[in-house]
Structure formats: structure tokens, C-alpha cells
Design an enzyme around this catalytic site. Structure first.
Site, PDB file in Angstrom:
ATOM      1  N   ASP A  46      -2.204   0.985  -5.739  1.00  0.00           N
ATOM      2  CA  ASP A  46      -1.944   1.983  -6.552  1.00  0.00           C
ATOM      3  C   ASP A  46      -2.143   1.613  -7.977  1.00  0.00           C
ATOM      4  O   ASP A  46      -1.423   1.862  -8.966  1.00  0.00           O
ATOM      5  CB  ASP A  46      -0.455   2.519  -6.322  1.00  0.00           C
ATOM      6  CG  ASP A  46      -0.185   3.750  -6.874  1.00  0.00           C
ATOM      7  OD1 ASP A  46      -1.187   4.478  -7.416  1.00  0.00           O
ATOM      8  OD2 ASP A  46       1.050   4.083  -7.089  1.00  0.00           O
ATOM      9  N   ARG A  50      -0.296   3.751 -15.371  1.00  0.00           N
ATOM     10  CA  ARG A  50       1.110   3.966 -15.042  1.00  0.00           C
ATOM     11  C   ARG A  50       1.866   3.041 -14.305  1.00  0.00           C
ATOM     12  O   ARG A  50       3.034   2.882 -14.321  1.00  0.00           O
ATOM     13  CB  ARG A  50       1.080   5.586 -14.380  1.00  0.00           C
ATOM     14  CG  ARG A  50       0.666   5.313 -12.822  1.00  0.00           C
ATOM     15  CD  ARG A  50       0.958   6.464 -12.390  1.00  0.00           C
ATOM     16  NE  ARG A  50       0.591   6.601 -10.889  1.00  0.00           N
ATOM     17  CZ  ARG A  50      -0.611   6.615 -10.307  1.00  0.00           C
ATOM     18  NH1 ARG A  50      -1.633   6.664 -11.216  1.00  0.00           N
ATOM     19  NH2 ARG A  50      -0.898   6.422  -9.093  1.00  0.00           N
ATOM     20  N   ASN A  51       1.262   2.212 -13.770  1.00  0.00           N
ATOM     21  CA  ASN A  51       1.728   1.322 -12.986  1.00  0.00           C
ATOM     22  C   ASN A  51       1.697  -0.287 -13.431  1.00  0.00           C
ATOM     23  O   ASN A  51       1.663  -1.238 -12.763  1.00  0.00           O
ATOM     24  CB  ASN A  51       1.200   1.081 -11.353  1.00  0.00           C
ATOM     25  CG  ASN A  51       1.651   2.294 -10.548  1.00  0.00           C
ATOM     26  OD1 ASN A  51       2.740   2.906 -10.918  1.00  0.00           O
ATOM     27  ND2 ASN A  51       0.881   2.887  -9.758  1.00  0.00           N
ATOM     28  N   ASP A  63       4.856  -2.165  -9.977  1.00  0.00           N
ATOM     29  CA  ASP A  63       4.999  -0.997  -9.001  1.00  0.00           C
ATOM     30  C   ASP A  63       4.271  -1.246  -7.869  1.00  0.00           C
ATOM     31  O   ASP A  63       3.131  -0.972  -7.230  1.00  0.00           O
ATOM     32  CB  ASP A  63       4.632   0.346  -9.602  1.00  0.00           C
ATOM     33  CG  ASP A  63       4.999   1.530  -8.615  1.00  0.00           C
ATOM     34  OD1 ASP A  63       5.506   1.069  -7.396  1.00  0.00           O
ATOM     35  OD2 ASP A  63       5.062   2.499  -8.812  1.00  0.00           O
TER      36      ASP A  63
END
Length: 159
Positions: A46, A50-51, A63
Site C-alpha cells: 500500500d 498517504r501512508n 501503515d
């Protein structure tokens, strides 16, 4: 654990105006983090701005909720996944390998150079999936060094 006072990288990119040279450095740092994960036989699965966390001028990969040990994982195609960051083989068959992270890294490099914009602007998720399957790749803005853009596009998005 270190404090990432800038929060999520995508948010930091939208709140601050980073010079392009700093964006390249953030991309390099993220690449080092992903390489370290792969050296530990870990697929993140992922990779996206955003991570990642940003603080003290540094990017940290975060994350690990979808991460898996090993070099291959097949996911149920009915599960919700972040299509905008996935390569064709993952979209079509649910196959994750370290190359999936590499492709997602290329998308994240685009996110970073474009100030945290969502990949494939103006496209719905189904359009992204269909276009990626057909070989479509986003282009970098004119502000991005042409050699860098070509390197990311060829070596990370079309491996």
C-alpha cells in the site's frame, strides 16, 4: 519512535510548497525505505503518500496494515484495494510481488512532484483500472526534470 510532526506526507505536500529539489529528496528517502522493506522480505502492498509520514525534513514509510512477508501474495479480487496505485497484474489477478510496491512507488513519485494530488486526476476508479490495463501511464508536469520523469516512467511504471 520518532515524531513525524508534519503528519501524513500527502497532507504535508498540500500544506507546504516544497521546492522540486526537496521533492526529489523525499522521493529518494521513500525509495530507501521501500528498499529496506524488500531487503527484510516484506511487501508493503500500500505504498502511497498517504501512508508515509513527514517530519524533520524526512519521509518514513508507515501503515503496514496490508504488508505481507515473502515475495508473492494473491489477494481475493473482491476485496477493496487502492486501484490508483496498482499495476495491471494486481488489478487483473490480485497478484502482489515486490514489483507491485515498485509500481506504487512510481505513482507516489508522481504524487510528490504534483504536491500531493490524487493520481489520475479527473478519472473514476473504474476508468483508472481500465486505462492502466491498456498501458496508460500518467505524465509528469513540465516542472519535473524530463530525465527524472523518463526514469520513473520506464524503470518503475513500465518494468
Amino acid at each position: 519512535m520518532e515524531l513525524a510532526d508534519g503528519g501524513a506526507l500527502d497532507s504535508a505536500l498540500t500544506k507546504q510548497k516544497f521546492p522540486m529539489v526537496k521533492k526529489y529528496e523525499l522521493i529518494r528517502q521513500a525509495a530507501c525505505g521501500i528498499a529496506y522493506c524488500h531487503e527484510q522480505n516484506l511487501m508493503h502492498r500500500d505504498v502511497a503518500a498517504r501512508n508515509c509520514l513527514y517530519g524533520g525534513g524526512q519521509v518514513k514509510i508507515a501503515d503496514f496494515g496490508l504488508s505481507r512477508e515473502g515475495d508473492k501474495y494473491v489477494m481475493n479480487l473482491k476485496k477493496k484495494v487502492p486501484i490508483r496505485w496498482l499495476p495491471p497484474e494486481t488489478i487483473s489477478g490480485g497478484l502482489y510481488t515486490p514489483k507491485t510496491d515498485v509500481f506504487a512507488f512510481g505513482i507516489m513519485a508522481w504524487e510528490i512532484t504534483e504536491d500531493g494530488k490524487e493520481p489520475y486526476p479527473g478519472m473514476k476508479v473504474i476508468e483508472v483500472a481500465m486505462n492502466v490495463m491498456k498501458g496508460y501511464r500518467m505524465t509528469f508536469s513540465a516542472e519535473v526534470n524530463a530525465e527524472f520523469a523518463a526514469y520513473i516512467t520506464v524503470d518503475f511504471l513500465d518494468f
